[in-house]
Scaffold this motif. Structure first.
Motif, PDB file in Angstrom:
ATOM      1  N   GLU A 122       0.817  -1.218   0.000  1.00  0.00           N
ATOM      2  CA  GLU A 122       0.000   0.000   0.000  1.00  0.00           C
ATOM      3  C   GLU A 122       0.853   1.271   0.000  1.00  0.00           C
TER       4      GLU A 122
ATOM      5  N   ASN B 129      -9.953   4.226  -6.515  1.00  0.00           N
ATOM      6  CA  ASN B 129      -8.599   3.655  -6.543  1.00  0.00           C
ATOM      7  C   ASN B 129      -7.684   4.555  -7.359  1.00  0.00           C
TER       8      ASN B 129
ATOM      9  N   GLU C 171       2.188   1.561  -3.486  1.00  0.00           N
ATOM     10  CA  GLU C 171       1.156   2.052  -4.397  1.00  0.00           C
ATOM     11  C   GLU C 171       1.068   3.578  -4.352  1.00  0.00           C
TER      12      GLU C 171
ATOM     13  N   ARG D 168      -4.619  -5.915  -7.047  1.00  0.00           N
ATOM     14  CA  ARG D 168      -5.689  -4.976  -7.407  1.00  0.00           C
ATOM     15  C   ARG D 168      -6.543  -5.486  -8.558  1.00  0.00           C
TER      16      ARG D 168
ATOM     17  N   SER E  58     -12.499  -6.159  -7.477  1.00  0.00           N
ATOM     18  CA  SER E  58     -13.379  -5.394  -8.387  1.00  0.00           C
ATOM     19  C   SER E  58     -14.185  -6.184  -9.416  1.00  0.00           C
TER      20      SER E  58
END
Lengths: 214, 214
Positions: free
Chosen positions: A12, A97, A15, A60, A64
């Motif tokens: 994270e 995101n 990212e 990721r 979704s």
DNA sequence: ACAAAAATCAAACGTTTGTTTGATTTTACT
DNA sequence: AGTAAAATCAAACAAACGTTTGATTTTTGT
């Protein structure tokens, strides 16, 4: 692949930093420092910096899925409603995101920097464009949509507009005099405006209906 | 600032490499090698790698002005014609300087990496958005355009669509089965498609006219 | 033709890079 | 409690980084 708390922390932080300074512009020492771990933990857990960003993508991309399948199954919705759901879900996904989609955008700007990542992106884009084409063709079959629609450029406009709006949100804030607005409030403001704008754009462009104000 | 042949060579090679691999991902040795100059020439001529990209921005920003002023002066054109000229000139500008606009896009994705560059971009975007607002408001005053148009998001759609189309042109090529097409031909094909698409999009969205096929 | 200026070069500078090492601590399991 | 595995660390590694140096060549102006 499942990750423990420390690994997730590293991913994270990476990212966020990759989004802000790019992959090459971020050092593993930057990441380690902000994630409060030793530098060697990155190689220890992921193998390399390169494999770290690949792990980020694998993670990721795995999320979704499946939420949008609902919209396809529902036969009660008229074509334009399905398009509107597609628009809102794209806005939610990209706005929710931003760091990751910033990284995705950067990767698309470089030609084939990492084949594994390029392949992930290609697959995702293919799903997106095919979904929109399916919805538009359904609308055309029902006589609700125009025939002369450039299918692949419609999704370019959808994702191009959202991505560009996110990339230039500071500028948007400035020219609309929203600099004082609290951040969370601004985010939902932008989402609402984008939703209205894109729905009106698509309605005018793809439907056969004559325009009416609302 | 004027540059000699060697300096221009360095700038142009740097532009290509920055576009392909990013600023941080490109080393001064990469640039020197491809430009056939000694590494030290970059510091010698520009002071630093950072000042090199600033020189690139100063140079490219200085160009491209003035051609669009013609469109504003001409009173013979109806509002939608002016919009169409704006669209085509935006397509020509972005497609004709893909490397530079790729770099600009990357800079917009990072928040304020270099203040001087951010300021250049802000000024350019302000000119673009104000020009479009002016044209749309003219059309509204003449009763040709709708009143409920989100001015700042219309230019987001224009530039977002073009930028995204350029960034994903390999994907576009693939899904439209144009992989065999010669490069120059593909570029003009994409320009033509983008032009048609955006003109139809803007016509449907901003004008009061009822839609008619062409 | 000559002196001053500009351009070019290989080499070296000190940092920073991603990664590995090897020792040490913490955790997990019986 | 004791041992094997996992996690953590400071330190070191070679390579690559942007930049500077100082000598040498080329160009320029008179």
């Amino acid at each position: 692949m499942e990750y423990n708390a420390k690994q997730l922390q590293i991913i994270e932080v990476a990212e966020r930093l990759f989004a802000d300074k790019g992959f090459a512009g971020t050092s593993v020492r930057d990441i380690a420092q902000e994630a409060n771990v030793n530098v060697s933990m990155i190689s220890y857990y992921f193998g390399s910096k390169e494999k770290l960003i690949e792990a980020l993508f694998a993670m990721r991309m795995g999320e979704s899925r499946s939420r949008m399948e609902m919209l396809l199954g529902n036969e009660d919705l008229i074509p334009i409603q399905k398009i509107n759901i597609l628009i809102d879900s794209a806005i939610d996904r990209l706005m929710g995101n931003q760091c990751f989609h910033n990284i995705m955008m950067r990767e698309q700007l470089s030609s084939e920097r990492t084949p594994a990542i390029s392949e992930h992106i290609r697959a995702l884009k293919l799903r997106n464009v095919q979904l929109m084409q399916k919805l538009i063709e359904e609308g055309q079959a029902l006589g609700a949509f125009r025939k002369n629609i450039d299918l692949s450029l419609m999704s370019t406009t959808l994702y191009g507009t959202i991505n560009y709006a996110i990339a230039t949100q500071d500028f948007y804030k400035r020219i609309n005099g929203l600099e004082g607005m609290e951040e969370a409030e601004f985010q939902s403001h932008l989402k609402r405006k984008l939703s209205q704008h894109l729905k009106s754009l698509f309605k005018s462009t793809v439907t056969n209906e004559h325009h009416n104000q609302d």
